[in-house]
Design an enzyme around this catalytic site. Structure first.
Site, PDB file in Angstrom:
ATOM      1  N   CYS A  50       0.681  -1.378  -0.141  1.00 52.85           N
ATOM      2  CA  CYS A  50       0.080   0.204  -0.294  1.00 52.85           C
ATOM      3  C   CYS A  50       1.168   1.270  -0.168  1.00 52.85           C
ATOM      4  O   CYS A  50       0.705   2.624  -0.646  1.00 52.85           O
ATOM      5  CB  CYS A  50      -0.533  -0.305   1.055  1.00 52.85           C
ATOM      6  SG  CYS A  50      -2.084  -1.206   1.322  1.00 52.85           S
ATOM      7  N   ARG A 127      -7.611  -4.292  -2.881  1.00 52.31           N
ATOM      8  CA  ARG A 127      -7.093  -2.618  -3.821  1.00 52.31           C
ATOM      9  C   ARG A 127      -8.052  -2.798  -5.350  1.00 52.31           C
ATOM     10  O   ARG A 127      -7.963  -3.587  -6.178  1.00 52.31           O
ATOM     11  CB  ARG A 127      -5.817  -3.371  -4.862  1.00 52.31           C
ATOM     12  CG  ARG A 127      -4.917  -4.273  -3.295  1.00 52.31           C
ATOM     13  CD  ARG A 127      -3.075  -3.962  -3.992  1.00 52.31           C
ATOM     14  NE  ARG A 127      -2.945  -4.526  -2.893  1.00 52.31           N
ATOM     15  CZ  ARG A 127      -2.171  -3.959  -1.593  1.00 52.31           C
ATOM     16  NH1 ARG A 127      -2.739  -2.900  -2.087  1.00 52.31           N
ATOM     17  NH2 ARG A 127      -1.277  -4.499  -0.624  1.00 52.31           N
TER      18      ARG A 127
HETATM   19  C1  BEZ Z   1       0.397  -4.871   1.688  1.00 59.25           C
HETATM   20  O1  BEZ Z   1       1.618  -5.188   1.982  1.00 59.25           O
HETATM   21  O2  BEZ Z   1       0.300  -3.489   1.332  1.00 59.25           O
HETATM   22  C2  BEZ Z   1      -0.552  -5.237   2.274  1.00 59.25           C
HETATM   23  C3  BEZ Z   1       0.180  -6.865   2.150  1.00 59.25           C
HETATM   24  C4  BEZ Z   1      -0.667  -7.278   2.320  1.00 59.25           C
HETATM   25  C5  BEZ Z   1      -2.097  -7.227   3.678  1.00 59.25           C
HETATM   26  C6  BEZ Z   1      -2.404  -6.491   3.303  1.00 59.25           C
HETATM   27  C7  BEZ Z   1      -2.095  -5.306   2.963  1.00 59.25           C
END
Ligand code: BEZ
Length: 219
Positions: A50, A127
């Site tokens: 993110c 996402r």
């Molecule tokens: C992330 O790295 O953005 C992420 C990875 C797994 C679950 C939620 C966010």
């Protein structure tokens, strides 16, 4: 099959209206009439993928704005969490996030848009990206899993393709890039289909390259 409460809007339908608290104050979708909007969700603040996406979106913000398009982020985290995360992004990466980020602790917006996919997570948004036109109509949507970050360049290509397709009544081929060849829409009438088209297939007729010019910004 009984309709699911969480499927979200369909293409060419009005995007669900919302009024929400954001890092820049209260925002309503209707405030954006006359502009394109990219509304995108992320699973959680302070997570690596993110963070990489937020930096990519912010770096591309001038390009979106040149296309008369606003960015709005969203997650189910609180506005306090968003603010702390954005402060940390600025401190660690020297990138100041200037687009609003919705706090959706009630999941009202994410439910209306179908951003919660229970098999991925019952409490976090996947996402998702929703491209909404200046009349509030949903023109494109994507859902990516938690594990893979999105390509902001592809979202820009999609937005440019949508705008060009609408402006010039053309279709956009695979792997098109701005300035490249576009296609006439395939005719729906037999008489139109059988007319000669300089040796091109009736269903695949190229148009001269577009100029690559963007929609005029009217705000
Ligand atoms: C992330 O790295 O953005 C992420 C990875 C797994 C679950 C939620 C966010």
């Amino acid at each position: 099959m009984a309709p699911s409460a969480n499927v979200g809007p369909k293409l060419d339908e009005p995007a669900p209206l919302f009024t929400a608290r954001t890092t820049l104050g209260t925002c309503a979708l209707e405030d954006y009439r006359g502009q394109w909007v990219v509304l995108f969700s992320h699973p959680a603040d302070f997570t690596p993928v993110c963070t990489s996406e937020f930096i990519a979106f912010q770096n591309a913000l001038p390009e979106f704005e040149a296309l008369n398009c606003a960015l709005i982020g969203l997650s189910v985290d609180s506005v306090y969490s968003h603010i702390a995360w954005l402060e940390s992004i600025e401190a660690k990466f020297d990138v100041k996030i200037t687009f609003p980020v919705i706090e959706d602790v009630s999941m009202a917006v994410s439910t209306a848009y179908g951003m919660i996919h229970e098999r991925s997570s019952s409490t976090a948004t996947v996402r998702s990206v929703f491209i909404i036109d200046p009349n509030g109509i949903l023109k494109a949507l994507t859902h990516y899993p938690l594990t893979v970050g999105r390509s902001v360049n592809e979202l820009l290509r999609l937005l440019k393709g949508l705008q060009l397709s609408e402006r010039e009544s053309v279709a956009i081929p695979a792997e098109w890039q701005p300035g490249g060849e576009v296609l006439y829409n395939a005719p729906c009438l037999f008489n139109d289909a059988i007319k000669a088209h300089d040796g091109q297939a009736w269903y695949f007729r190229k148009v001269a390259n577009d100029t690559g010019e963007q929609d005029e910004v009217t705000s």
